[in-house]
Design a protein around this motif. Sequence first.
Motif, PDB file in Angstrom:
ATOM      1  N   ALA A  25     -11.547 -13.080  -0.671  1.00 55.71           N
ATOM      2  CA  ALA A  25     -10.812 -13.382   0.565  1.00 55.71           C
ATOM      3  C   ALA A  25      -9.411 -13.908   0.244  1.00 55.71           C
ATOM      4  CB  ALA A  25     -11.586 -14.403   1.400  1.00 55.71           C
ATOM      5  N   ALA A  26      -9.328 -14.798  -0.753  1.00 52.11           N
ATOM      6  CA  ALA A  26      -8.020 -15.359  -1.120  1.00 52.11           C
ATOM      7  C   ALA A  26      -7.086 -14.267  -1.631  1.00 52.11           C
ATOM      8  CB  ALA A  26      -8.210 -16.445  -2.182  1.00 52.11           C
ATOM      9  N   SER A  27      -7.642 -13.330  -2.364  1.00 51.54           N
ATOM     10  CA  SER A  27      -6.817 -12.235  -2.881  1.00 51.54           C
ATOM     11  C   SER A  27      -6.312 -11.347  -1.733  1.00 51.54           C
ATOM     12  CB  SER A  27      -7.652 -11.438  -3.899  1.00 51.54           C
ATOM     13  OG  SER A  27      -7.153 -10.149  -4.037  1.00 51.54           O
ATOM     14  N   PHE A  28      -7.192 -11.065  -0.765  1.00 52.08           N
ATOM     15  CA  PHE A  28      -6.737 -10.273   0.391  1.00 52.08           C
ATOM     16  C   PHE A  28      -5.710 -11.056   1.219  1.00 52.08           C
ATOM     17  CE2 PHE A  28     -10.802  -7.635   0.114  1.00 52.08           C
ATOM     18  CZ  PHE A  28     -10.129  -6.487  -0.305  1.00 52.08           C
ATOM     19  N   GLU A  29      -5.913 -12.353   1.334  1.00 55.18           N
ATOM     20  CA  GLU A  29      -4.941 -13.158   2.091  1.00 55.18           C
ATOM     21  C   GLU A  29      -3.559 -13.044   1.451  1.00 55.18           C
ATOM     22  OE1 GLU A  29      -5.920 -17.260   2.979  1.00 55.18           O
ATOM     23  OE2 GLU A  29      -3.933 -17.585   3.851  1.00 55.18           O
ATOM     24  N   LYS A  30      -3.544 -13.137   0.129  1.00 55.16           N
ATOM     25  CA  LYS A  30      -2.263 -13.057  -0.585  1.00 55.16           C
ATOM     26  C   LYS A  30      -1.623 -11.682  -0.361  1.00 55.16           C
ATOM     27  CE  LYS A  30      -0.468 -14.009  -5.241  1.00 55.16           C
ATOM     28  NZ  LYS A  30      -0.162 -12.683  -5.807  1.00 55.16           N
ATOM     29  N   GLN A  31      -2.435 -10.645  -0.473  1.00 56.62           N
ATOM     30  CA  GLN A  31      -1.887  -9.290  -0.304  1.00 56.62           C
ATOM     31  C   GLN A  31      -1.346  -9.078   1.109  1.00 56.62           C
ATOM     32  OE1 GLN A  31      -4.452  -6.027  -2.010  1.00 56.62           O
ATOM     33  NE2 GLN A  31      -5.695  -7.751  -2.677  1.00 56.62           N
ATOM     34  N   VAL A  32      -2.082  -9.569   2.098  1.00 55.15           N
ATOM     35  CA  VAL A  32      -1.620  -9.405   3.488  1.00 55.15           C
ATOM     36  C   VAL A  32      -0.326 -10.192   3.691  1.00 55.15           C
ATOM     37  CG1 VAL A  32      -2.145  -9.921   5.910  1.00 55.15           C
ATOM     38  CG2 VAL A  32      -3.911  -8.916   4.451  1.00 55.15           C
ATOM     39  N   ARG A  33      -0.306 -11.428   3.171  1.00 55.55           N
ATOM     40  CA  ARG A  33       0.897 -12.252   3.361  1.00 55.55           C
ATOM     41  C   ARG A  33       2.117 -11.657   2.659  1.00 55.55           C
ATOM     42  NH1 ARG A  33      -0.070 -16.888   6.159  1.00 55.55           N
ATOM     43  NH2 ARG A  33      -2.226 -17.667   6.162  1.00 55.55           N
ATOM     44  N   GLU A  34       1.876 -10.939   1.558  1.00 53.43           N
ATOM     45  CA  GLU A  34       2.984 -10.291   0.840  1.00 53.43           C
ATOM     46  C   GLU A  34       3.400  -8.972   1.495  1.00 53.43           C
ATOM     47  OE1 GLU A  34       1.243  -9.977  -3.037  1.00 53.43           O
ATOM     48  OE2 GLU A  34       1.928 -11.989  -3.645  1.00 53.43           O
ATOM     49  N   GLY A  35       2.640  -8.552   2.501  1.00 51.76           N
ATOM     50  CA  GLY A  35       2.969  -7.304   3.202  1.00 51.76           C
ATOM     51  C   GLY A  35       2.495  -6.065   2.470  1.00 51.76           C
ATOM     52  N   SER A  36       1.547  -6.200   1.544  1.00 50.73           N
ATOM     53  CA  SER A  36       1.047  -5.032   0.811  1.00 50.73           C
ATOM     54  C   SER A  36       0.266  -4.105   1.737  1.00 50.73           C
ATOM     55  CB  SER A  36       0.089  -5.462  -0.308  1.00 50.73           C
ATOM     56  OG  SER A  36       0.665  -6.429  -1.116  1.00 50.73           O
ATOM     57  N   ILE A  37       0.325  -2.822   1.426  1.00 49.06           N
ATOM     58  CA  ILE A  37      -0.530  -1.856   2.120  1.00 49.06           C
ATOM     59  C   ILE A  37      -1.839  -1.811   1.331  1.00 49.06           C
ATOM     60  CG2 ILE A  37      -0.799   0.557   2.851  1.00 49.06           C
ATOM     61  CD1 ILE A  37       1.546  -0.869   4.229  1.00 49.06           C
ATOM     62  N   ILE A  38      -2.930  -2.067   2.008  1.00 52.76           N
ATOM     63  CA  ILE A  38      -4.228  -2.186   1.330  1.00 52.76           C
ATOM     64  C   ILE A  38      -5.085  -0.985   1.723  1.00 52.76           C
ATOM     65  CG2 ILE A  38      -6.231  -3.708   1.025  1.00 52.76           C
ATOM     66  CD1 ILE A  38      -4.352  -5.993   2.107  1.00 52.76           C
ATOM     67  N   ARG A  39      -5.661  -0.344   0.712  1.00 56.62           N
ATOM     68  CA  ARG A  39      -6.372   0.909   1.016  1.00 56.62           C
ATOM     69  C   ARG A  39      -7.839   0.901   0.576  1.00 56.62           C
ATOM     70  NH1 ARG A  39      -2.171   4.317   2.334  1.00 56.62           N
ATOM     71  NH2 ARG A  39      -0.253   4.085   1.136  1.00 56.62           N
ATOM     72  N   ASN A  40      -8.378  -0.265   0.320  1.00 56.54           N
ATOM     73  CA  ASN A  40      -9.744  -0.317  -0.227  1.00 56.54           C
ATOM     74  C   ASN A  40     -10.764   0.471   0.590  1.00 56.54           C
ATOM     75  OD1 ASN A  40      -8.209  -2.626  -1.196  1.00 56.54           O
ATOM     76  ND2 ASN A  40     -10.090  -3.233  -2.236  1.00 56.54           N
ATOM     77  N   LEU A  41     -10.608   0.481   1.900  1.00 62.00           N
ATOM     78  CA  LEU A  41     -11.617   1.146   2.739  1.00 62.00           C
ATOM     79  C   LEU A  41     -11.112   2.459   3.348  1.00 62.00           C
ATOM     80  CD1 LEU A  41     -13.470  -1.367   2.394  1.00 62.00           C
ATOM     81  CD2 LEU A  41     -14.137  -1.026   4.765  1.00 62.00           C
ATOM     82  N   GLU A  42     -10.085   3.020   2.734  1.00 63.26           N
ATOM     83  CA  GLU A  42      -9.569   4.287   3.247  1.00 63.26           C
ATOM     84  C   GLU A  42     -10.691   5.335   3.234  1.00 63.26           C
ATOM     85  OE1 GLU A  42      -6.086   6.023   1.190  1.00 63.26           O
ATOM     86  OE2 GLU A  42      -5.129   5.568   3.106  1.00 63.26           O
ATOM     87  N   GLY A  43     -10.811   6.081   4.323  1.00 58.10           N
ATOM     88  CA  GLY A  43     -11.848   7.108   4.395  1.00 58.10           C
ATOM     89  C   GLY A  43     -13.195   6.597   4.882  1.00 58.10           C
ATOM     90  N   GLN A  44     -13.296   5.309   5.102  1.00 58.65           N
ATOM     91  CA  GLN A  44     -14.569   4.727   5.565  1.00 58.65           C
ATOM     92  C   GLN A  44     -14.528   4.476   7.073  1.00 58.65           C
ATOM     93  OE1 GLN A  44     -17.148   2.868   3.046  1.00 58.65           O
ATOM     94  NE2 GLN A  44     -16.529   4.830   2.203  1.00 58.65           N
ATOM     95  N   VAL A  45     -15.693   4.485   7.683  1.00 60.69           N
ATOM     96  CA  VAL A  45     -15.806   4.174   9.109  1.00 60.69           C
ATOM     97  C   VAL A  45     -16.630   2.888   9.262  1.00 60.69           C
ATOM     98  CG1 VAL A  45     -16.706   4.937  11.344  1.00 60.69           C
ATOM     99  CG2 VAL A  45     -15.596   6.597   9.826  1.00 60.69           C
ATOM    100  N   VAL A  46     -16.076   1.948   9.987  1.00 57.73           N
ATOM    101  CA  VAL A  46     -16.757   0.680  10.251  1.00 57.73           C
ATOM    102  C   VAL A  46     -17.192   0.678  11.720  1.00 57.73           C
ATOM    103  CG1 VAL A  46     -16.528  -1.841  10.307  1.00 57.73           C
ATOM    104  CG2 VAL A  46     -15.323  -0.519   8.537  1.00 57.73           C
ATOM    105  N   ALA A  47     -18.494   0.497  11.975  1.00 54.18           N
ATOM    106  CA  ALA A  47     -18.988   0.411  13.359  1.00 54.18           C
ATOM    107  C   ALA A  47     -19.075  -1.053  13.752  1.00 54.18           C
ATOM    108  CB  ALA A  47     -20.362   1.068  13.474  1.00 54.18           C
ATOM    109  N   VAL A  48     -18.483  -1.379  14.893  1.00 57.89           N
ATOM    110  CA  VAL A  48     -18.453  -2.763  15.378  1.00 57.89           C
ATOM    111  C   VAL A  48     -19.142  -2.786  16.741  1.00 57.89           C
ATOM    112  CG1 VAL A  48     -16.930  -4.665  16.024  1.00 57.89           C
ATOM    113  CG2 VAL A  48     -16.304  -3.182  14.109  1.00 57.89           C
ATOM    114  N   LEU A  49     -20.373  -3.303  16.772  1.00 62.31           N
ATOM    115  CA  LEU A  49     -21.189  -3.249  17.991  1.00 62.31           C
ATOM    116  C   LEU A  49     -21.365  -4.652  18.548  1.00 62.31           C
ATOM    117  CD1 LEU A  49     -24.077  -1.006  16.561  1.00 62.31           C
ATOM    118  CD2 LEU A  49     -21.918  -0.259  17.575  1.00 62.31           C
ATOM    119  N   PHE A  50     -20.823  -4.903  19.711  1.00 58.18           N
ATOM    120  CA  PHE A  50     -20.923  -6.243  20.307  1.00 58.18           C
ATOM    121  C   PHE A  50     -21.641  -6.177  21.643  1.00 58.18           C
ATOM    122  CE2 PHE A  50     -18.793  -9.661  17.927  1.00 58.18           C
ATOM    123  CZ  PHE A  50     -18.568  -8.936  16.773  1.00 58.18           C
TER     124      PHE A  50
END
Length: 307
Positions: A25-50
């Motif tokens: 989480a800390a590593s992703f926070e740093k990447q987001v704060r630095e404005g990096s484009i993050i592609r770890n889940l490229e091509g994946q589909v996340v279902a969010v059911l509420f």
Amino acid sequence: MLKGEDILNTAQFSVQELNLIMNTAASFEKQVREGSIIRNLEGQVVAVLFFEPSTRTRLSFETAANRLGARVITVAEPASSSVAKGESLADTIRTVDGYADVIVMRHPMKGSAQIAADNAIHPFINAGDGSGHHPTQALLDIYTIRKEKGALGGHTVAFIGDLKYGRTVHSLGYLMTLYKNKMIFVSPKALRMPEEITNDLRGRGAEIEETEDLKEALAVSDIAYVTRIQRERFEDPAEYEKLKGSYIITRALIDQAKKGITILHPLPRVDEISTNVDNYEGAAYFRQAHNGVYVRMALLALVTGRA
Ligand code: NCD
């Protein structure tokens, strides 16, 4: 570690896994704060059911998935899905499991997360099952404690409010126990922490005190974790009316509390923290909500094996 796993409750985690989640989480926070484009889940589909109302949990999961480069499919309004036609949870999940690579679900029934996980081949993440558990909230709570306090252990933590129906405190209790914190459960008698949880935590070595005296608890606590009275779980509305407003954190109470006390709340707040507490420097609840994005990014990336 954690690849392919379901996230159902917090009793399931080892310290090693928690370290991995916090560091990811800390590593992703740093990447987001630095404005990096993050592609770890490229091509994946996340279902969010509420199947229950949500602002933070759903939107931060969707934000997390989007920031990781995934695509998101959502049910935010149960009336718009076939659940409204009487479809069983098992059938809904088996279907969605054929569409998505990971499933996130909130549902009003305690125990629904296990049923869903049993019917999904893909990793399943519990985003709150009735008055049961809310593990991702507890993970963002400890991420916040680590940031605000510098350490996860050695604190006295007051859990305040609706400890009976509040799923966030059920989940957080296990993590606080693992990191050797003392807990003070502050609630009206009718809303005490379920005995099965208190007993289980004590069996795991927890030091727990129970009281109705908020002021006394605040005087010795390093962290106050405040919760909303869970109106939607009451069978008798009169009972809710009687108990609402049982405990209200005011600026005056903070002034008499232990110096440096950190105030957390999973939100939404109704009236249990006065708005004039918001500018107290230890009022961390909006920072806490923001942290949810990074912790949920970590979970999505870890369970899909793409961290
Ligand atoms: C909590 C929940 O849904 O259990 N909210 C959240 O996810 N941040 C707490 C609540 O609703 O009171």
